[in-house]
Design a protein around this motif. Sequence first.
Motif, mmCIF file in Angstrom:
data_model
loop_
_atom_site.group_PDB
_atom_site.id
_atom_site.type_symbol
_atom_site.label_atom_id
_atom_site.label_comp_id
_atom_site.label_asym_id
_atom_site.label_seq_id
_atom_site.Cartn_x
_atom_site.Cartn_y
_atom_site.Cartn_z
ATOM 1 N N ASN A 184 3.124 -18.519 -30.091
ATOM 2 C CA ASN A 184 3.432 -17.878 -31.372
ATOM 3 C C ASN A 184 3.221 -18.836 -32.533
ATOM 4 O O ASN A 184 2.696 -18.452 -33.581
ATOM 5 C CB ASN A 184 4.875 -17.371 -31.373
ATOM 6 C CG ASN A 184 5.072 -16.185 -30.456
ATOM 7 O OD1 ASN A 184 4.149 -15.391 -30.245
ATOM 8 N ND2 ASN A 184 6.259 -16.063 -29.896
ATOM 9 N N GLU A 185 3.612 -20.078 -32.339
ATOM 10 C CA GLU A 185 3.435 -21.065 -33.396
ATOM 11 C C GLU A 185 1.956 -21.332 -33.647
ATOM 12 O O GLU A 185 1.511 -21.394 -34.796
ATOM 13 C CB GLU A 185 4.145 -22.364 -33.013
ATOM 14 C CG GLU A 185 4.027 -23.445 -34.074
ATOM 15 C CD GLU A 185 4.773 -24.714 -33.691
ATOM 16 O OE1 GLU A 185 4.632 -25.712 -34.422
ATOM 17 O OE2 GLU A 185 5.475 -24.704 -32.662
ATOM 18 N N LYS A 244 -3.843 -18.175 -37.948
ATOM 19 C CA LYS A 244 -4.043 -17.066 -38.876
ATOM 20 C C LYS A 244 -3.918 -17.493 -40.333
ATOM 21 O O LYS A 244 -4.355 -16.773 -41.228
ATOM 22 C CB LYS A 244 -3.054 -15.946 -38.558
ATOM 23 C CG LYS A 244 -3.390 -15.220 -37.264
ATOM 24 C CD LYS A 244 -2.350 -14.166 -36.910
ATOM 25 C CE LYS A 244 -2.720 -13.460 -35.619
ATOM 26 N NZ LYS A 244 -1.712 -12.460 -35.202
ATOM 27 N N ARG A 245 -3.349 -18.658 -40.544
ATOM 28 C CA ARG A 245 -3.247 -19.165 -41.913
ATOM 29 C C ARG A 245 -4.479 -19.979 -42.316
ATOM 30 O O ARG A 245 -4.609 -20.370 -43.466
ATOM 31 C CB ARG A 245 -1.992 -20.045 -42.052
ATOM 32 C CG ARG A 245 -0.682 -19.300 -41.896
ATOM 33 C CD ARG A 245 0.497 -20.142 -42.355
ATOM 34 N NE ARG A 245 0.659 -21.378 -41.587
ATOM 35 C CZ ARG A 245 1.355 -21.484 -40.467
ATOM 36 N NH1 ARG A 245 1.958 -20.413 -39.954
ATOM 37 N NH2 ARG A 245 1.469 -22.642 -39.845
ATOM 38 N N GLY A 262 0.179 -18.246 -35.243
ATOM 39 C CA GLY A 262 0.587 -18.160 -36.643
ATOM 40 C C GLY A 262 -0.109 -19.212 -37.477
ATOM 41 O O GLY A 262 -0.560 -18.947 -38.599
#
Length: 227
Positions: free
Chosen positions: A53-54, A60-61, A57
């Motif tokens: 998840n980290e 995606k940035r 995330g």
Amino acid sequence: LLCRDRIANLFFINDLDEMGTDSVRVYQTDGFLALNYRNDGLCVYAYDSYDMNEVTGFLKRQKFKTLMGGGDTVRPLLPYFPGSSVLERRMLVLTGDSFRPALNEEYETRFFSDRDSIIQMLRLWESRREFNFVFSGDDDAAEYAGRSHVYYAGSFAGGTLVSSAVLSAVANRSAMVTGVATRKEMENRGYAKHTLSWLAEKAFCELDLDYLALWHSTEKALAVYTS
């Protein structure tokens, strides 16, 4: 990481040396590292366990068009980018001690650096949708001709480039193989396999390299690399 991972060594030392730190930014979370090339290509490494998840995330940035890395690292990330325009490029490693050439002596294959052959190569890449490449003319030809530590190889028929393969970032007893392509009308005749094999033999026997990183974005390319 540089000491224990020769592929990371290839990218960090070769690419940072060639492009400079102004062009490559390094991102890191626990167990995971990424190099961003001019917001165009993001090359990823999983060197330990990491929080998915980290990491997703984090990815995606970032701004990038191509997600690159070893197949075992890239593959688990792809479901998190469904229907996106992200281009996947996975990597295999070929070592000199495991390489067995597969050559067709009937094919005319050579290194080239002349303008006409480079233009033929760039137009060939433009004709292949998987390359996502647009040829801009003389400026592109001059830029590719002027690159250092790059070897352009091709198989020719009647003076026309039929198949290409490129050895780049040659340093540190390693190099990357890119630009493997064949004209559509000449496919299924073994040209890509022959040209790639010819280039690999030169890399291991004449340039005295230890290993090559082979990029691929399609199953068809993977079949050529592993056959």
